[in-house]
Write a protein that holds these residues in place. Structure first.
Motif, PDB file in Angstrom:
ATOM      1  N   TYR A  73      -9.837  20.966   0.778  1.00  0.00           N
ATOM      2  CA  TYR A  73      -9.935  19.582   1.218  1.00  0.00           C
ATOM      3  C   TYR A  73      -8.582  18.895   1.109  1.00  0.00           C
ATOM      4  N   SER A  74      -8.441  17.824   1.874  1.00  0.00           N
ATOM      5  CA  SER A  74      -7.257  16.976   1.825  1.00  0.00           C
ATOM      6  C   SER A  74      -7.701  15.538   2.050  1.00  0.00           C
ATOM      7  N   VAL A  75      -7.331  14.656   1.140  1.00  0.00           N
ATOM      8  CA  VAL A  75      -7.649  13.239   1.259  1.00  0.00           C
ATOM      9  C   VAL A  75      -6.344  12.463   1.256  1.00  0.00           C
ATOM     10  N   GLN A  76      -6.122  11.690   2.300  1.00  0.00           N
ATOM     11  CA  GLN A  76      -4.933  10.836   2.395  1.00  0.00           C
ATOM     12  C   GLN A  76      -5.391   9.387   2.554  1.00  0.00           C
ATOM     13  N   PHE A  77      -4.832   8.507   1.748  1.00  0.00           N
ATOM     14  CA  PHE A  77      -5.209   7.096   1.880  1.00  0.00           C
ATOM     15  C   PHE A  77      -4.096   6.203   1.355  1.00  0.00           C
ATOM     16  N   PRO A  79       0.823  -1.216   0.000  1.00  0.00           N
ATOM     17  CA  PRO A  79       0.000   0.000   0.000  1.00  0.00           C
ATOM     18  C   PRO A  79       0.854   1.262   0.000  1.00  0.00           C
ATOM     19  N   GLN A  80       0.538   2.169  -0.892  1.00  0.00           N
ATOM     20  CA  GLN A  80       1.269   3.428  -1.011  1.00  0.00           C
ATOM     21  C   GLN A  80       0.379   4.583  -0.575  1.00  0.00           C
ATOM     22  N   LEU A  81       0.989   5.593   0.040  1.00  0.00           N
ATOM     23  CA  LEU A  81       0.238   6.765   0.454  1.00  0.00           C
ATOM     24  C   LEU A  81      -0.095   7.629  -0.763  1.00  0.00           C
ATOM     25  N   VAL A  82      -1.366   7.951  -0.896  1.00  0.00           N
ATOM     26  CA  VAL A  82      -1.847   8.834  -1.961  1.00  0.00           C
ATOM     27  C   VAL A  82      -2.462  10.059  -1.296  1.00  0.00           C
ATOM     28  N   THR A  83      -2.111  11.242  -1.746  1.00  0.00           N
ATOM     29  CA  THR A  83      -2.644  12.485  -1.184  1.00  0.00           C
ATOM     30  C   THR A  83      -3.319  13.298  -2.280  1.00  0.00           C
ATOM     31  N   LEU A  84      -4.517  13.752  -1.991  1.00  0.00           N
ATOM     32  CA  LEU A  84      -5.301  14.547  -2.936  1.00  0.00           C
ATOM     33  C   LEU A  84      -5.738  15.821  -2.227  1.00  0.00           C
ATOM     34  N   THR A  85      -5.445  16.986  -2.802  1.00  0.00           N
ATOM     35  CA  THR A  85      -5.833  18.262  -2.205  1.00  0.00           C
ATOM     36  C   THR A  85      -6.476  19.162  -3.252  1.00  0.00           C
ATOM     37  N   GLY A  86      -7.257  20.135  -2.788  1.00  0.00           N
ATOM     38  CA  GLY A  86      -7.882  21.065  -3.714  1.00  0.00           C
ATOM     39  C   GLY A  86      -8.983  21.862  -3.044  1.00  0.00           C
ATOM     40  N   MET A 111     -16.741   5.837  -0.874  1.00  0.00           N
ATOM     41  CA  MET A 111     -16.146   5.670  -2.199  1.00  0.00           C
ATOM     42  C   MET A 111     -14.779   5.008  -2.092  1.00  0.00           C
ATOM     43  N   LEU A 112     -13.969   5.436  -1.134  1.00  0.00           N
ATOM     44  CA  LEU A 112     -12.641   4.851  -0.947  1.00  0.00           C
ATOM     45  C   LEU A 112     -12.752   3.387  -0.545  1.00  0.00           C
ATOM     46  N   GLU A 113     -13.675   3.083   0.350  1.00  0.00           N
ATOM     47  CA  GLU A 113     -13.845   1.707   0.808  1.00  0.00           C
ATOM     48  C   GLU A 113     -14.310   0.801  -0.326  1.00  0.00           C
ATOM     49  N   GLN A 114     -15.169   1.329  -1.195  1.00  0.00           N
ATOM     50  CA  GLN A 114     -15.626   0.548  -2.344  1.00  0.00           C
ATOM     51  C   GLN A 114     -14.492   0.233  -3.313  1.00  0.00           C
ATOM     52  N   ASN A 115     -13.401   0.982  -3.215  1.00  0.00           N
ATOM     53  CA  ASN A 115     -12.226   0.737  -4.046  1.00  0.00           C
ATOM     54  C   ASN A 115     -11.097   0.062  -3.263  1.00  0.00           C
ATOM     55  N   GLY A 116     -11.478  -0.617  -2.188  1.00  0.00           N
ATOM     56  CA  GLY A 116     -10.536  -1.433  -1.447  1.00  0.00           C
ATOM     57  C   GLY A 116      -9.671  -0.710  -0.438  1.00  0.00           C
ATOM     58  N   VAL A 117      -9.953   0.566  -0.159  1.00  0.00           N
ATOM     59  CA  VAL A 117      -9.139   1.346   0.775  1.00  0.00           C
ATOM     60  C   VAL A 117      -9.641   1.131   2.203  1.00  0.00           C
ATOM     61  N   LYS A 118      -8.736   0.797   3.111  1.00  0.00           N
ATOM     62  CA  LYS A 118      -9.089   0.580   4.510  1.00  0.00           C
ATOM     63  C   LYS A 118      -8.518   1.655   5.432  1.00  0.00           C
ATOM     64  N   ASN A 119      -7.411   2.269   5.021  1.00  0.00           N
ATOM     65  CA  ASN A 119      -6.742   3.267   5.852  1.00  0.00           C
ATOM     66  C   ASN A 119      -6.788   4.625   5.161  1.00  0.00           C
ATOM     67  N   TYR A 120      -7.549   5.563   5.734  1.00  0.00           N
ATOM     68  CA  TYR A 120      -7.685   6.868   5.089  1.00  0.00           C
ATOM     69  C   TYR A 120      -8.049   7.943   6.099  1.00  0.00           C
ATOM     70  N   LEU A 121      -7.763   9.186   5.709  1.00  0.00           N
ATOM     71  CA  LEU A 121      -8.169  10.374   6.457  1.00  0.00           C
ATOM     72  C   LEU A 121      -8.689  11.383   5.449  1.00  0.00           C
ATOM     73  N   VAL A 122      -9.960  11.756   5.590  1.00  0.00           N
ATOM     74  CA  VAL A 122     -10.596  12.727   4.702  1.00  0.00           C
ATOM     75  C   VAL A 122     -10.874  13.996   5.496  1.00  0.00           C
ATOM     76  N   GLU A 123     -10.417  15.130   4.997  1.00  0.00           N
ATOM     77  CA  GLU A 123     -10.645  16.429   5.656  1.00  0.00           C
ATOM     78  C   GLU A 123     -11.226  17.401   4.649  1.00  0.00           C
ATOM     79  N   LEU A 124     -12.314  18.041   5.032  1.00  0.00           N
ATOM     80  CA  LEU A 124     -12.972  19.024   4.176  1.00  0.00           C
ATOM     81  C   LEU A 124     -13.419  20.182   5.051  1.00  0.00           C
ATOM     82  N   GLY A 125     -12.761  21.338   4.872  1.00  0.00           N
ATOM     83  CA  GLY A 125     -13.126  22.507   5.658  1.00  0.00           C
ATOM     84  C   GLY A 125     -12.959  22.312   7.153  1.00  0.00           C
ATOM     85  N   GLY A 126     -11.985  21.497   7.561  1.00  0.00           N
ATOM     86  CA  GLY A 126     -11.742  21.278   8.976  1.00  0.00           C
ATOM     87  C   GLY A 126     -12.523  20.124   9.584  1.00  0.00           C
TER      88      GLY A 126
END
Length: 333
Positions: free
Chosen positions: A34-38, A20-27, A177-192
């Motif tokens: 928002y910031s999504v790490q999984f 598993p590799q860390l993926v970070t999405l921001t915008g 959505m992340l779980e449906q794509n097999g992700v078990k470890n994640y942190l989703v942040e949107l506006g705090g």
């Protein structure tokens, strides 16, 4: 020989499977960052799926989007058949409405607009007579959902506003959505606001997040405490930065509107942070506690031990912290 080939193919398959590799999405989304790490070992188009989730939420319940379902309903369209997301948010809103004695109420939107905190124009004169008139259209009991999925109002002027819960709900949908794509470890942040699942694999520990210090400068936010989250949502609400000053009267209005008396006034709670099983639930309760005030909020927490809260509240000459008993279990020493 056949077993040898099967074993060889299995070894080749396992050797191709990545760690598993860390993926970070921001915008930017929903008017905030928002910031999504999984962590994922499989590739999928996370940007496309993320954008699709945001678009679906906006189409269903954004009061800032004129062609959304909720905007059409507020404009008087009785033919709209609401989607599953809308139904889920309405059901959760009703649950929190009942749990807080009406202090959480998404029909308060007509007052939010009147004070200038929503997409509508504020009233030029907002006196007691105007407030009394608008309060006739506030109350979630004035809204019902028909068997065919249409919203029915007691009065056409009743205005639905899910902005105090939609952001949290959106975060929950991103988590699904992340779980449906097999992700078990994640942190989703949107506006705090946050939703965490599993752990931070790089640090081999639960996801750690901070509670904002209300005394910190606007451009240099600090934190008053840190918590660890796993399979929990966390959301906060506060009036220390969100307010409007009437240009004519100089009167200051905070963004939390009390649905019981219709006033945009401070309670003794300066900020509320809530941890719950979903971010949407945390979002709604955090909003309600701002209007309830400290004593009434404590009573709600006693009855609903599945949610935990951390309050910064005003004292006579300073501020202090109150946290529910269970909240202490999330604190990082």
């Amino acid at each position: 020989m056949r077993l040898f080939f099967i074993a060889l193919l299995l070894i080749q398959f396992l050797s191709c499977k990545q760690e598993p590799q860390l993926v970070t999405l921001t915008g930017e989304a929903l008017g905030t960052g928002y910031s999504v790490q999984f962590y994922s070992s499989e590739r999928f188009d996370v940007v496309k799926k993320f954008d699709s989730t945001i678009a679906a939420i906006n189409k269903s319940m954004s009061t800032y989007q004129p062609d959304s379902d909720i905007s059409k309903i507020n404009a008087g369209d009785t033919a709209i058949v609401v989607d599953t997301m809308f139904k889920e948010v309405l059901a959760l809103s009703r649950k929190v409405y009942n749990a807080t004695g009406g202090y959480y109420d998404p029909t308060v939107g007509i007052l939010v607009n009147a004070y200038g905190f929503g997409p509508g124009k504020p009233l030029n004169v907002l006196d007691s007579a105007a407030l009394d008139s608008l309060r006739n259209y506030v109350g979630l009991d004035k809204i019902s959902l028909s068997a065919n999925g249409r919203i029915q109002k007691e009065n056409s002027a009743v205005y639905l506003d899910f902005n105090s819960i939609a952001k949290g709900y959106c975060i929950d949908r991103i988590g699904k959505m992340l779980e449906q794509n097999g992700v078990k470890n994640y942190l989703v942040e949107l506006g705090g606001e946050l939703l965490a699942s599993g752990i931070n694999l790089d640090k081999n520990q639960p996801w750690r997040v901070g509670i904002e210090n209300i005394d910190a400068p606007i451009n240099d936010r600090g934190y008053t405490a840190a918590v660890e989250l796993d399979n929990k949502g966390m959301a906060g609400s506060g009036n220390y930065r969100k307010f409007r000053v009437d240009s004519l009267t100089g009167q200051r209005f905070v963004h939390t509107v009390n649905p019981i008396n219709g006033l945009a006034e401070k309670s003794d709670i300066l900020s509320s942070t809530v941890i719950a099983s979903t971010c949407a639930e945390a979002d709604a309760f955090a909003t309600a506690f701002m209007a309830l005030g400290l004593d009434k909020s404590k009573k709600v927490l006693e009855k609903h031990q599945d949610i935990e809260a951390y309050f910064i509240y005003a004292t006579i000459d300073s501020s202090a912290v109150y946290m529910s008993k269970g909240f202490k279990n999330f604190l990082v020493n």
